[in-house]
Design a protein around this motif. Structure first.
Motif, mmCIF file in Angstrom:
data_model
loop_
_atom_site.group_PDB
_atom_site.id
_atom_site.type_symbol
_atom_site.label_atom_id
_atom_site.label_comp_id
_atom_site.label_asym_id
_atom_site.label_seq_id
_atom_site.Cartn_x
_atom_site.Cartn_y
_atom_site.Cartn_z
ATOM 1 N N ALA A 109 -34.776 7.163 -22.763
ATOM 2 C CA ALA A 109 -35.370 6.890 -21.692
ATOM 3 C C ALA A 109 -36.679 6.024 -21.396
ATOM 4 O O ALA A 109 -37.146 5.535 -20.812
ATOM 5 C CB ALA A 109 -35.749 8.408 -20.973
ATOM 6 N N ALA A 110 -37.358 6.015 -22.789
ATOM 7 C CA ALA A 110 -38.430 5.271 -23.083
ATOM 8 C C ALA A 110 -37.974 3.707 -22.942
ATOM 9 O O ALA A 110 -39.100 2.944 -22.816
ATOM 10 C CB ALA A 110 -39.122 5.340 -24.268
ATOM 11 N N TYR A 111 -37.004 3.336 -23.024
ATOM 12 C CA TYR A 111 -36.473 2.004 -23.202
ATOM 13 C C TYR A 111 -35.576 1.516 -22.017
ATOM 14 O O TYR A 111 -35.420 0.354 -21.759
ATOM 15 C CB TYR A 111 -35.652 1.739 -24.494
ATOM 16 N N ARG A 140 -33.339 15.387 -29.127
ATOM 17 C CA ARG A 140 -34.199 14.444 -27.991
ATOM 18 C C ARG A 140 -33.510 13.173 -27.773
ATOM 19 O O ARG A 140 -34.319 11.952 -27.327
ATOM 20 C CB ARG A 140 -35.551 14.397 -28.740
ATOM 21 N N GLU A 191 -34.172 11.706 -24.396
ATOM 22 C CA GLU A 191 -35.539 11.390 -24.101
ATOM 23 C C GLU A 191 -36.080 10.426 -24.664
ATOM 24 O O GLU A 191 -36.706 9.233 -23.963
ATOM 25 C CB GLU A 191 -36.223 12.761 -24.593
ATOM 26 N N ILE A 192 -35.540 9.752 -25.867
ATOM 27 C CA ILE A 192 -35.936 8.625 -26.429
ATOM 28 C C ILE A 192 -35.495 7.509 -26.081
ATOM 29 O O ILE A 192 -36.036 6.455 -25.668
ATOM 30 C CB ILE A 192 -35.496 8.723 -28.032
ATOM 31 N N ASP A 252 -33.262 3.005 -18.097
ATOM 32 C CA ASP A 252 -32.883 4.089 -17.286
ATOM 33 C C ASP A 252 -31.498 4.133 -17.092
ATOM 34 O O ASP A 252 -30.779 4.858 -16.237
ATOM 35 C CB ASP A 252 -33.743 3.762 -15.820
ATOM 36 N N GLY A 263 -34.898 5.571 -31.650
ATOM 37 C CA GLY A 263 -36.003 4.703 -31.323
ATOM 38 C C GLY A 263 -36.105 3.298 -32.312
ATOM 39 O O GLY A 263 -36.698 2.218 -31.616
ATOM 40 N N GLU A 322 -31.818 11.444 -32.784
ATOM 41 C CA GLU A 322 -33.067 11.184 -32.426
ATOM 42 C C GLU A 322 -33.950 10.662 -33.547
ATOM 43 O O GLU A 322 -35.048 9.866 -33.599
ATOM 44 C CB GLU A 322 -33.832 12.725 -32.240
ATOM 45 N N LYS A 331 -36.513 -0.443 -30.286
ATOM 46 C CA LYS A 331 -37.629 -0.871 -30.245
ATOM 47 C C LYS A 331 -37.227 -2.367 -30.640
ATOM 48 O O LYS A 331 -37.773 -3.506 -30.245
ATOM 49 C CB LYS A 331 -38.461 -0.183 -31.164
ATOM 50 N N LYS A 381 -35.619 -4.417 -27.823
ATOM 51 C CA LYS A 381 -35.912 -4.303 -26.242
ATOM 52 C C LYS A 381 -36.557 -5.618 -25.926
ATOM 53 O O LYS A 381 -36.394 -5.943 -24.548
ATOM 54 C CB LYS A 381 -37.393 -3.473 -26.340
#
Length: 361
Positions: A47-49, A41, A44-45, A51, A18, A14, A22, A25
């Motif tokens: 999943a922001a970039y 996490r 969870e992190i 699936d 990210g 975590e 980033k 991406k």
């Protein structure tokens, strides 16, 4: 333009995940994240970039996890990164350009992996790694630990560099534990695994065992020449710590059997001669290190200090002890060009200042 699948394996990342996602991406056409048992996490992190997140039960086998991730790739090529890797802005621009210009005749793209840095952020340790590989071309990760893919086909060397910015100490015993579990289970280590097992033993201070493993590896008819060369240097360092001075030098000279002399081996021989107060010989070996073309070789570990800073500062000492103040000062200034913020350079500067003041006084 070719397409790229970014394939990653992660666990409890975590703090850094990210950052790399980033950075990637806008470059990766798909991102595949395989989680091997995170309790933070991380997912969870991710999943922001993407699936494309999968679970994989960890079984002390990095290749198994990486192969699972790469098998999910659907693009022309797959690229691997670790969660604590960093791709600077300029490197990202070069990577985008590579995507635009590369055609599908390339099988493997090699990139520099920068894993060591000094206090000023300069790269001190790097090596080439297979970084982007053609999808569905039969490339597979091998090795439970220190895993790798054997490059083949049309291999392209890129000027793109990936930085490995490790956060925290991690588990320093993990790799050694995996190797010893393999042997307890009756698995025979292949030559590459012997080499890396010897390195783990050396860095854990288990020098007699490391000596035996390196000697066994060097007797093997198989094994990459670069690993053989490094094994000779590490064997010499084991022998130094075990007080076997004559065998130490023999190990260093043995590295010349596998290719042209490497800068680190030359520096180590020079250090031996300095310890014996054989300064003209020490000068000769350190000058060979400065003249080495190691930095241009596409293979093996490159510890940049052995190609510049270390031989320069050792030559400064040698010439000073030989009474050649002019040359000593020349190499002092050269060492300062390589590492201006080095405490050793600062100490030498004070020494020369005091010497000149004494002579003028």
């Amino acid at each position: 333009m070719v397409t790229i699948s970014l394939c990653m394996i992660v666990k409890n990342e975590e703090a850094v995940l990210g950052r790399v996602l980033k950075q990637m991406k806008e470059i990766a056409d798909e991102i595949i994240v395989v989680d091997t048992g995170s309790t933070d996490r991380t997912k969870e992190i991710a999943a922001a970039y993407t699936d494309r997140i999968y679970d994989f039960a960890w079984r002390d086998d990095f290749s198994a996890a990486r192969n699972f991730a790469c098998e999910k790739a659907t693009m022309d090529y797959w690229m691997w990164l670790d969660a604590d890797d960093v791709i600077g802005r300029g490197e990202r621009e070069k990577l985008l350009l590579l995507k635009e210009e590369m055609d599908t005749s390339a099988d493997v793209v090699m990139m520099r992996y920068q894993t060591g840095f000094d206090e000023a952020g300069r790269v001190t340790f790097s090596y080439w790694r297979e970084r982007i590989l053609k999808n569905r071309a039969g490339f597979r990760w091998e090795g439970r630990v220190h895993e790798a893919v054997v490059p083949r086909g049309n291999i392209v060397y890129s000027n793109i560099a990936i930085e490995h910015r490790k956060e925290g100490a991690g588990d320093p015993d993990r790799n050694l534990r995996i190797y010893e579990r393999m042997m307890l289970e009756g698995e025979r280590l292949n030559p590459r695994e012997q080499y890396y097992y010897g390195r783990e033993l050396f860095f854990h201070g288990r020098y007699p065992e490391a000596e035996n493993v390196f000697r066994s590896f060097l007797r093997e008819s198989q094994g990459w020449a670069e690993n053989k060369i490094d094994a000779c240097v590490l064997l010499a360092k084991c022998l130094e710590r075990l007080g076997k001075e004559e065998e130490r030098e023999q190990a260093l000279f043995s590295s010349f059997l596998f290719d042209v002399p490497r800068a680190e081996a030359c520096c180590e021989i020079g250090r031996c001669r300095m310890e014996q107060e054989r300064y003209p010989e020490a000068v000769w070996w350190h000058r060979r290190a400065l003249e080495s073309e190691t930095g241009n070789m596409k293979g093996g570990f490159l510890a940049a200090d052995f190609c510049g800073f270390i031989p320069a500062i050792q030559l400064c000492v040698c010439y000073d002890r030989m009474g050649d103040r002019e040359r000593a000062l020349y190499y002092h200034r050269l060492s300062a060009e390589y590492r201006p913020d080095s405490p050793a350079v600062a100490e030498n500067q004070r020494y020369f200042f005091a010497e000149y003041a004494r002579e003028d006084g």
